[in-house]
Design a protein around this motif. Structure first.
Motif, mmCIF file in Angstrom:
data_model
loop_
_atom_site.group_PDB
_atom_site.id
_atom_site.type_symbol
_atom_site.label_atom_id
_atom_site.label_comp_id
_atom_site.label_asym_id
_atom_site.label_seq_id
_atom_site.Cartn_x
_atom_site.Cartn_y
_atom_site.Cartn_z
ATOM 1 N N GLU A 48 0.843 -1.191 0.000
ATOM 2 C CA GLU A 48 0.000 0.000 0.000
ATOM 3 C C GLU A 48 0.878 1.241 0.000
ATOM 4 O O GLU A 48 1.846 1.326 0.753
ATOM 5 N N SER A 65 -4.643 6.723 -0.813
ATOM 6 C CA SER A 65 -3.771 5.549 -0.858
ATOM 7 C C SER A 65 -4.162 4.669 -2.027
ATOM 8 O O SER A 65 -5.272 4.765 -2.569
ATOM 9 N N LYS A 67 -2.965 0.483 -3.851
ATOM 10 C CA LYS A 67 -2.215 -0.764 -3.656
ATOM 11 C C LYS A 67 -1.577 -1.206 -4.963
ATOM 12 O O LYS A 67 -2.127 -1.014 -6.046
#
Length: 69
Positions: A48, A65, A67
């Motif tokens: 992440e 954020s 991933k």
């Protein structure tokens, strides 16, 4: 070990008070790669990641954020 924050892109813009603008800052895989000492190569690590947007590292105004699998 990588530093906790790294500058991966920036754009300096001047706007008037109350003005709103959109800015696009491309952050490709090449800017996210880190050096992997065991292999001796640059590598894109899974995990992440956080994108922070602000006027400085102490003035973060947007935090998102994503991933990498």
């Amino acid at each position: 070990m990588e530093p906790p924050k790294q500058l991966k892109g920036f754009e300096k813009i001047m706007i008037e008070p109350g003005e709103t603008v959109s800015v696009t800052i491309p952050v490709g895989d090449d800017r996210l790669m880190m050096f992997d000492e065991p292999s001796g190569n640059w590598k894109l690590f899974k995990g992440e990641y956080k994108i922070m947007v602000g006027s400085s590292s102490r003035d973060i105004r947007v935090l998102e954020s994503f991933k990498i699998d």
